[in-house]
Design a protein around this motif. Structure first.
Motif, PDB file in Angstrom:
ATOM      1  N   ASP A 535       0.853  -1.192   0.000  1.00 59.78           N
ATOM      2  CA  ASP A 535       0.000   0.000   0.000  1.00 59.78           C
ATOM      3  C   ASP A 535       0.883   1.234   0.000  1.00 59.78           C
ATOM      4  O   ASP A 535       1.967   1.239   0.596  1.00 59.78           O
ATOM      5  N   VAL A 536       0.375   2.292  -0.694  1.00 67.27           N
ATOM      6  CA  VAL A 536       1.027   3.597  -0.713  1.00 67.27           C
ATOM      7  C   VAL A 536      -0.061   4.647  -0.525  1.00 67.27           C
ATOM      8  O   VAL A 536      -1.069   4.644  -1.251  1.00 67.27           O
ATOM      9  N   SER A 537       0.127   5.533   0.451  1.00 70.95           N
ATOM     10  CA  SER A 537      -0.840   6.623   0.664  1.00 70.95           C
ATOM     11  C   SER A 537      -0.068   7.926   0.783  1.00 70.95           C
ATOM     12  O   SER A 537       1.044   7.958   1.326  1.00 70.95           O
ATOM     13  N   THR A 538      -0.688   9.006   0.247  1.00 70.31           N
ATOM     14  CA  THR A 538      -0.022  10.306   0.249  1.00 70.31           C
ATOM     15  C   THR A 538      -0.854  11.317   0.993  1.00 70.31           C
ATOM     16  O   THR A 538      -2.085  11.193   1.127  1.00 70.31           O
ATOM     17  N   GLY A 539      -0.190  12.356   1.479  1.00 67.24           N
ATOM     18  CA  GLY A 539      -0.838  13.483   2.104  1.00 67.24           C
ATOM     19  C   GLY A 539      -0.219  14.744   1.554  1.00 67.24           C
ATOM     20  O   GLY A 539       0.511  14.732   0.557  1.00 67.24           O
ATOM     21  N   VAL A 543       4.478  10.710   2.633  1.00 66.75           N
ATOM     22  CA  VAL A 543       4.087   9.534   1.859  1.00 66.75           C
ATOM     23  C   VAL A 543       4.219   8.337   2.793  1.00 66.75           C
ATOM     24  O   VAL A 543       5.279   8.119   3.404  1.00 66.75           O
ATOM     25  N   ARG A 546       3.681   0.866   2.852  1.00 63.38           N
ATOM     26  CA  ARG A 546       3.464  -0.398   3.541  1.00 63.38           C
ATOM     27  C   ARG A 546       3.876  -1.537   2.610  1.00 63.38           C
ATOM     28  O   ARG A 546       3.716  -1.438   1.391  1.00 63.38           O
ATOM     29  N   THR A 584       7.044   6.090   6.880  1.00 66.16           N
ATOM     30  CA  THR A 584       6.459   7.374   6.489  1.00 66.16           C
ATOM     31  C   THR A 584       7.587   8.291   6.051  1.00 66.16           C
ATOM     32  O   THR A 584       8.513   8.584   6.831  1.00 66.16           O
ATOM     33  N   ALA A 616       4.344   8.109  -5.778  1.00 65.40           N
ATOM     34  CA  ALA A 616       3.471   8.896  -4.901  1.00 65.40           C
ATOM     35  C   ALA A 616       3.774  10.372  -5.120  1.00 65.40           C
ATOM     36  O   ALA A 616       4.936  10.747  -5.317  1.00 65.40           O
TER      37      ALA A 616
END
Length: 719
Positions: A535-539, A543, A546, A584, A616
């Motif tokens: 998993d990759v999530s950005t804000g 970044v 997981r 992170t 990301a």
């Protein structure tokens, strides 16, 4: 008894006289203080190998010995036939000084004695061993070569050679006999320091030519002859053997051996005839003198003296040696019965004597690990001669062989045949210690351990397994006798460890318990499996990554790398423990595309292949943090309101602060803008009293803004 170590060697029964060999030694014209040999015609001619060839002429061989007050001359013709001729004509001795003519010294011609004088002298000197020999040589058989046939010629020639040699041998050993043969003369009318030339010639010439001889001498003291070389004595049973080398510095015609029974105070000659040392035809054989004395008593110390005899009958310097004969005959050997085991470490030996010995002193029991050597005594002193039994209470299985040795009073030993006295052994050896090892990069295993202290250790067994749950298998078909072992294992395998154990084996093949397993890590040749991003999530400012960790058991860490475009190199972002599964990245910028990859590293430093990369891009939500710590202050003198605040967010170019104001409860309205570099504002348009309320908002050029945040209220009083 007399011993001649090397007999004369010549063809047939003929003897080459030692005297002739000695007379021919000096070089022509040489001048030495002791003696010199020279002939007027040059160097002498040695006889042929048979001794029968006659050249048809002879030379007188002359030597001289200088004393304090006299000169002794000795001579002899060089051939047997010349000797016969000279005996009839006689000799004349002449002398001259440094200058002048030869002067005759002998008024009468020197002849051998007539037979009657020999007989008379033998009656008065009955102990002289040479008079009878010379009488026989001179007068008992005076036949010259006849003409009765070839056989008679050879026989007469052989007889002449033998008689010639015997006679000159006698003259060499006794000056009295040399005078009797007319072969010696003493000149007593000499002056010390002078130099003389002596000549010896025949009294008259004969058809058989005999050349005269001359010798030069200096009248000065002559040292005594040197002693024999390397005199040694070998003690044997009831006899003593003497050995020595001939003295090269002086030519002796023979050697005399004397013995002292009183420690060297008095000596008695024990050889009736001189011992002659002659080199045989084989010149590679070293000449050596020897004498064996058999008239000795056991263990009595004797002093032996050996002296050389010159051709003048004089004795040289003596050499002495001490020796004693001893008992070398051992007693009978005992006959040992089969050993018996009397306990855990007890062996009983019994024996008997098949024969008796009056000088038997006792018995010695010995033990060894080998049947034919390295026996050591078990008793500090011999057992009594009446003992026939011995008990070894410290029997050692490592030394199972026994011998019983009989010893006599002289220390001579007679061992029995070795017998095996093995013990029944059911005890295992101790567990080996100190097991250690390593595996090199090629998969070669090196094991070492400590050697057991038991003396009966035969060797070791080496065992191996790939898993502790498996059965250990033996690697050596035979007992391994060393304390080091080499093995090979496969390295390209997922089985990380290999296990070894060692067991000791004694001479009775009792095995010890095996050592504790030794775990050796194989060299790592297989890289770990790669982890996988899940998993990759950005804000707006981070970044979050997981992943599923590598499944390999030897993973030591995971390495995360990042780049901003495909043209840039990967840079290590973080090295995380093997159990980490999330990371992170906060060192990011908004609206920038990032690429991430992850790989596993095992304990050997091997890297997995990189996992599939992920991308990301952090975004900008347009919301900025609000202004804080807003405060308002009224200044009655200037009738102004001062605002101050704090802002903790970023201040990009083109950003500013917007000030809101309301009066007496009215809604807030935009009032003024302030550059982002300022954190204060002064409101000078507050002319009417009342309640004022302020708020500040942060706004960027792109339109992102914060909420108005907290408000500041202030009440302006009436004038």
């Amino acid at each position: 008894m007399m011993t001649i170590m090397r007999p004369l060697r010549s063809a047939g029964p003929f003897i080459r006289p030692a005297t002739i060999m000695l007379l021919l030694l000096a070089a022509a014209g040489a001048r030495v203080p002791a003696q010199t040999l020279r002939t007027e015609q040059g160097s002498a001619m040695a006889p042929d190998s048979t001794g029968l060839h006659d050249p048809g002429f002879a030379k007188i061989m002359l030597i001289a010995r200088v004393r304090e007050d006299s000169v002794v001359l000795r001579w002899a013709p060089s051939t047997p036939h010349g000797w016969r001729v000279a005996n009839r004509t006689g000799y004349v001795v002449e002398r001259r000084g440094r200058e002048g003519q030869f002067v005759r010294l002998t008024s009468d011609t020197l002849h051998p004695w007539l037979p009657m004088r020999f007989i008379d002298e033998m009656r008065s000197h009955g102990n002289n061993p040479y008079l009878g020999l010379v009488l026989n040589a001179l007068w008992a058989d005076s036949a010259l070569l006849g003409l009765e046939g070839a056989d008679t010629l050879r026989e007469n020639a052989a007889r002449n050679v033998n008689l010639y040699g015997f006679a000159l041998f006698a003259a060499d050993n006794d000056p009295y006999v040399a005078d009797a043969m007319g072969l010696r003369f003493v000149d007593r009318a000499v002056t010390r320091g002078e130099r003389y030339t002596y000549r010896v010639r025949l009294n008259e010439e004969r058809d058989y030519r005999i050349d005269p001889a001359t010798v030069d001498v200096d009248i000065r003291p002559t040292p005594e002859g040197p002693p024999p070389v390397n005199l040694s004595a070998r003690a044997l049973e009831r006899r003593i053997e003497l050995r020595w080398d001939p003295q090269q510095a002086a030519e002796y015609t023979g050697y005399l051996v004397s013995r002292s029974d009183d420690g060297g105070r008095t000596f008695r000659q024990i050889n009736a005839r001189p011992i002659v040392i002659v080199t045989g035809a084989d010149t590679s054989v070293r000449a050596q003198g020897g004498y064996t004395d058999t008239s000795v008593a056991q263990y009595r110390v004797y002093v032996y003296r050996v002296q050389g005899i010159t051709p003048f009958g004089e004795r040289g310097t003596a050499a002495d040696v001490r020796a004693f004969a001893r008992d070398f005959t051992p007693p009978p050997a005992p006959r040992v019965h089969n050993p018996k085991q009397g306990g855990k470490a007890i062996v009983i030996l019994e024996w008997d004597m098949p024969a008796t010995s009056p000088d038997l002193a006792g018995f010695i029991v010995s033990r060894s690990a080998l049947p034919d050597s390295l026996f050591h005594d078990l008793t500090s002193r011999p057992l009594a001669k009446s003992v026939r039994r011995f008990t070894d209470r410290k029997a050692d299985p490592a030394e199972p062989y026994y011998i019983v040795t009989s010893v006599d009073t002289a220390g001579n030993r007679a061992p029995s045949f070795p017998l095996l006295g093995s013990l029944i052994d059911t005890l295992p050896p101790a567990v080996p210690t100190g097991l250690q090892g390593r595996v090199d990069a090629g998969g070669v295993v090196h094991l070492v351990w400590n050697r057991n202290r038991e003396r009966d250790i035969l060797g070791y067994r080496v065992l191996r397994a790939n898993d502790l749950r498996h059965e250990f298998t033996q690697l050596t078909g035979k007992v391994w006798r060393d304390t080091a072992f080499a093995d090979t294992v496969e390295v390209r395998t997922l089985t990380r460890f290999v296990y070894y154990r060692i067991a000791a084996v004694n001479a009775h093949f009792n095995h010890s318990r095996a050592t504790a397993p030794l775990a050796l890590r194989r060299p790592d040749a297989v890289p770990p499996e790669a982890p996988v991003f899940s998993d990759v999530s950005t804000g707006d400012s981070s970044v979050v990554l997981r992943w599923v960790p590598s499944a390999s058991s030897d993973v030591a860490a995971h390495i995360i790398s990042r780049r901003t475009s495909r043209t840039e190199e990967w840079k290590t972002l973080a090295t995380l423990p093997r159990t980490a599964a999330i990371y992170t990245d906060r060192a990011v910028s908004q609206n920038v595309m990032y690429e991430y990859c992850i790989e596993a590293v095992d304990s050997s430093g091997l890297h997995s292949r990189p996992a599939l990369t992920v991308q990301a891009r952090p975004f900008d939500p347009g919301v900025r943090p609000p202004v804080t710590d807003l405060a308002a202050t009224f200044n009655p003198k200037t009738k102004t309101v001062a605002l101050t605040w704090t802002y903790g967010g970023n201040l990009p170019d083109g950003s500013y602060f917007l000030v809101y104001r309301s009066r007496n409860g009215a809604p807030l309205a935009r009032y003024r803008s302030v550059a982002s570099a300022q954190k204060s504002f002064t409101d000078g348009d507050v002319g009417e009293p009342g309640a004022y309320e302020y708020a500040v908002q942060f706004i960027t050029r792109a339109g992102a803004q914060s909420s108005p945040g907290t408000r500041a209220r202030i009440q302006l009083p009436k004038p």
